[in-house]
Write an enzyme that holds these catalytic residues in place. Structure first.
Site, PDB file in Angstrom:
ATOM      1  N   LYS A 171       2.641   1.593  13.734  1.00 20.53           N
ATOM      2  CA  LYS A 171       1.950   1.048  12.550  1.00 20.53           C
ATOM      3  C   LYS A 171       2.622   1.561  11.268  1.00 20.53           C
ATOM      4  O   LYS A 171       2.858   0.798  10.336  1.00 20.53           O
ATOM      5  CB  LYS A 171       0.462   1.407  12.567  1.00 20.53           C
ATOM      6  N   ASN A 225      -6.583  11.270   2.012  1.00 22.34           N
ATOM      7  CA  ASN A 225      -6.185  10.810   3.344  1.00 22.34           C
ATOM      8  C   ASN A 225      -5.080  11.723   3.905  1.00 22.34           C
ATOM      9  O   ASN A 225      -3.975  11.778   3.377  1.00 22.34           O
ATOM     10  CB  ASN A 225      -5.693   9.358   3.218  1.00 22.34           C
ATOM     11  N   GLY A 282      -3.387  11.531   6.688  1.00 26.76           N
ATOM     12  CA  GLY A 282      -2.245  10.812   7.249  1.00 26.76           C
ATOM     13  C   GLY A 282      -1.203  10.537   6.188  1.00 26.76           C
ATOM     14  O   GLY A 282      -0.005  10.759   6.388  1.00 26.76           O
ATOM     15  N   ASP A 335      -2.849   2.084  -3.905  1.00 20.29           N
ATOM     16  CA  ASP A 335      -4.041   1.269  -3.754  1.00 20.29           C
ATOM     17  C   ASP A 335      -3.662   0.137  -2.815  1.00 20.29           C
ATOM     18  O   ASP A 335      -2.567  -0.416  -2.921  1.00 20.29           O
ATOM     19  CB  ASP A 335      -4.528   0.732  -5.099  1.00 20.29           C
ATOM     20  N   SER A 336      -4.569  -0.171  -1.894  1.00 20.21           N
ATOM     21  CA  SER A 336      -4.218  -1.166  -0.892  1.00 20.21           C
ATOM     22  C   SER A 336      -5.416  -2.016  -0.542  1.00 20.21           C
ATOM     23  O   SER A 336      -6.550  -1.702  -0.907  1.00 20.21           O
ATOM     24  CB  SER A 336      -3.673  -0.470   0.365  1.00 20.21           C
TER      25      SER A 336
HETATM   26  P1  IMP Z   1      -7.352   2.365   0.038  1.00 25.68           P
HETATM   27  O1  IMP Z   1      -6.164   1.899  -0.680  1.00 25.68           O
HETATM   28  O2  IMP Z   1      -7.052   3.513   0.982  1.00 25.68           O
HETATM   29  O3  IMP Z   1      -8.519   2.623  -0.869  1.00 25.68           O
HETATM   30  O4  IMP Z   1      -7.804   1.167   1.013  1.00 25.68           O
HETATM   31  C1  IMP Z   1      -8.564   0.081   0.569  1.00 25.68           C
HETATM   32  C2  IMP Z   1      -9.204  -0.658   1.729  1.00 25.68           C
HETATM   33  O5  IMP Z   1      -8.291  -1.643   2.231  1.00 25.68           O
HETATM   34  C3  IMP Z   1      -9.537   0.210   2.939  1.00 25.68           C
HETATM   35  O6  IMP Z   1     -10.819   0.782   2.809  1.00 25.68           O
HETATM   36  C4  IMP Z   1      -9.487  -0.800   4.078  1.00 25.68           C
HETATM   37  O7  IMP Z   1     -10.685  -1.533   4.135  1.00 25.68           O
HETATM   38  C5  IMP Z   1      -8.385  -1.739   3.632  1.00 25.68           C
HETATM   39  N1  IMP Z   1      -7.087  -1.280   4.190  1.00 25.68           N
HETATM   40  C6  IMP Z   1      -6.044  -0.774   3.484  1.00 25.68           C
HETATM   41  N2  IMP Z   1      -5.038  -0.458   4.310  1.00 25.68           N
HETATM   42  C7  IMP Z   1      -5.464  -0.769   5.556  1.00 25.68           C
HETATM   43  C8  IMP Z   1      -4.856  -0.638   6.845  1.00 25.68           C
HETATM   44  O8  IMP Z   1      -3.732  -0.150   7.020  1.00 25.68           O
HETATM   45  N3  IMP Z   1      -5.619  -1.058   7.883  1.00 25.68           N
HETATM   46  C9  IMP Z   1      -6.860  -1.586   7.736  1.00 25.68           C
HETATM   47  N4  IMP Z   1      -7.475  -1.695   6.576  1.00 25.68           N
HETATM   48  C10 IMP Z   1      -6.775  -1.295   5.476  1.00 25.68           C
END
Ligand code: IMP
Length: 204
Positions: free
Chosen positions: A177, A10, A12, A69-70
């Site tokens: 954001k 990513n 960003g 991880d989110s």
């Molecule tokens: P990752 O941690 O980048 O793999 O994010 C996991 C998933 O969580 C993403 O594909 C989104 O579906 C959701 N997600 C995580 N952060 C955000 C955010 O800031 N906005 C919207 N969806 C998010």
């Protein structure tokens, strides 16, 4: 200058982390520069998955590594989609597919009961065998809207209502954001913890 590798593709996240770590004399490189293969996210918690990704990058690059991880937790769905947020509607699911499934599963839930939050766990491992990672967590509280709003962001942003700003997170300017979000909070917490460690000669 010290170097850390960021286990993400990513751009960003990369730009933000570079800006925050440069004053500490730390250079951030991406795992793509080293041809690191993606790690399977087999953990049952955000922090496990972040550690898996960071360890994978640290092992391949021989450098300290940062990963996050989110995901989104919805109270009326007992915390789903959680760690499965990116694949809620299936492994090949798009953001639109995931949002559609979320709205469908909440169709009988009234607006005041639609509490939700984004979680972000960010970790720094000094090496693949580091037993004491630095761990930072960011949480962003909100509600799931009845219909999408806004065109910014990604993932569930069009459905995430931000009570403090009376808008969807997809309607926020990117800088706003970053200031409010789970990821921004986790990143600043991690950088603050690294700052302490650097002062204490860690990473020197
Ligand atoms: P990752 O941690 O980048 O793999 O994010 C996991 C998933 O969580 C993403 O594909 C989104 O579906 C959701 N997600 C995580 N952060 C955000 C955010 O800031 N906005 C919207 N969806 C998010």
């Amino acid at each position: 200058m010290n170097t850390v590798v960021l286990a993400t593709s990513n751009h960003g996240k990369l730009a933000e982390l570079r800006a925050l770590l440069a004053p500490l004399g730390i250079e951030v490189r991406t795992q793509a520069e080293f041809g690191v293969p993606e790690a399977a996210e087999t953990g049952l918690t955000f922090v496990e998955n972040a550690l898996i990704k960071a360890r994978n990058a640290a092992r391949h690059c021989g450098l300290p590594a940062i990963a996050d991880d989110s995901g989104l937790e919805v109270d009326a769905l007992h915390g789903a989609p959680g760690i499965y947020s990116s694949r809620y509607a299936g492994h090949e699911a798009t953001d639109q597919d995931n949002c559609r499934k979320l709205l469908e599963n909440l169709r009988d839930v009234a607006e005041p009961e639609r509490h939700a939050r984004f979680q972000c766990l960010m970790v720094l491992l000094e090496s693949a065998t580091d037993p004491t990672p630095i761990i930072s967590q960011g949480t962003w509280e909100g509600r799931i809207l009845l219909a999408p709003r806004g065109t910014g962001g990604f993932g569930y942003d069009p459905l995430f209502y931000v009570p403090t700003h009376d808008c969807a997170s997809a309607e926020l300017a990117p800088a706003d954001k970053n200031r409010l979000s789970h990821r921004g909070q986790a990143l600043r917490g991690l950088v603050a913890a690294i700052g302490w460690s650097v002062e204490g000669d860690w990473l020197a």
